[in-house]
Design an enzyme around this catalytic site. Sequence first.
Site, short mmCIF file in Angstrom:
data_model
loop_
_atom_site.label_atom_id
_atom_site.label_comp_id
_atom_site.label_asym_id
_atom_site.label_seq_id
_atom_site.Cartn_x
_atom_site.Cartn_y
_atom_site.Cartn_z
N PRO A 196 -9.01 0.15 -48.02
CA PRO A 196 -8.02 1.19 -48.35
C PRO A 196 -7.72 1.19 -49.85
CG PRO A 196 -7.24 -0.25 -46.59
CD PRO A 196 -8.49 -0.86 -47.12
N GLU A 197 -7.85 2.35 -50.47
CA GLU A 197 -7.53 2.50 -51.88
C GLU A 197 -6.17 3.18 -52.01
OE1 GLU A 197 -9.07 1.31 -54.40
OE2 GLU A 197 -10.99 0.71 -53.55
N HIS A 229 -6.33 -7.63 -32.67
CA HIS A 229 -6.09 -7.49 -34.11
C HIS A 229 -4.83 -6.69 -34.46
CE1 HIS A 229 -10.01 -9.25 -34.47
NE2 HIS A 229 -10.63 -8.19 -33.99
N ARG A 242 -9.87 -8.33 -40.31
CA ARG A 242 -10.33 -9.40 -41.22
C ARG A 242 -9.19 -10.24 -41.77
NH1 ARG A 242 -14.82 -6.94 -45.14
NH2 ARG A 242 -14.94 -9.14 -45.70
N ARG A 293 -10.42 -4.23 -77.52
CA ARG A 293 -10.95 -4.78 -76.27
C ARG A 293 -12.44 -4.50 -76.15
NH1 ARG A 293 -7.13 -5.66 -72.32
NH2 ARG A 293 -8.84 -6.75 -71.31
#
Length: 270
Positions: free
Chosen positions: A2-3, A90, A109, A151
């Site tokens: 999931p983003e 789960h 997971r 950077r």
Amino acid sequence: MPELPEVETTRRGIAPHLVGHRVTRLDVHEPRLRWPVPDSVRALENATVASVTRRAKYLLIAVPAGTAIVHLGMSGSLRIATDGSPRRKHDHVEMTLSSGGLLRFHDPRRFGCLLWQAAGDPAHPLLARLGPEPLSDDFDGETLFAATRGRNVAIKVLIMNAAVVVGVGNIYASEALFAAGVRPARAARRVTRAECRRIADAIKVVLARSIDMGGTTLRDFVDSDGEPGYFAQSLAVYGRGGEPCHACARPIVQRVLGQRSTFWCPTCQR
Ligand code: ZN
């Protein structure tokens, strides 16, 4: 995984079932998530949910005594059951609500987490050092330009650094850099101010578009067996190695950069 857009879509999907309703019961069936679920989350019981907000990819469920911090990890999802359907394998945490709904945290997971921040305590370490939200006014081309100065790191690695801006995952980093016309491997310090503006704008556009698409899946958060909220996307470069660029028809290049698969068009991106 999931983003940010999926997490925001989850927030919008579950919030109406939680806010203003009392948690009548909390069942932790499996406390061994990424970090053990602390006993302090018991403070949710008999409390009324004041708000469900999001910070980076954390969902924050606030009651007067404090805030439950939820992360979906690699495979987690939240959904509301109103139909008395049995708990599935789960489904590690269940929150019974006075609305009649049951919030279920499902995570095969177990890389997700459920933590607790008591009201008045200093910000949780997971939240304390986060950079600005990408869709807020605190993040723009100027803040990105400032973060790139001096950077040497690749610009794609820099925009995925949560200290610079939160919630820009691997897919969205590749897509935003294509939209901005900047190669992912370019040293951050060599990216111009105008390019930083384009990159920041593109990050906002790709995330907002994805959240808008997620809005069509909100009903999947209630009484659904499918995986909610993880929507098919129309992607310009991500996952399209060797396929023709939609803009110029040259093949999209795929390389590993910062240990993540990275995609770009060698013609459209400089
Ligand atoms: Zn191209």
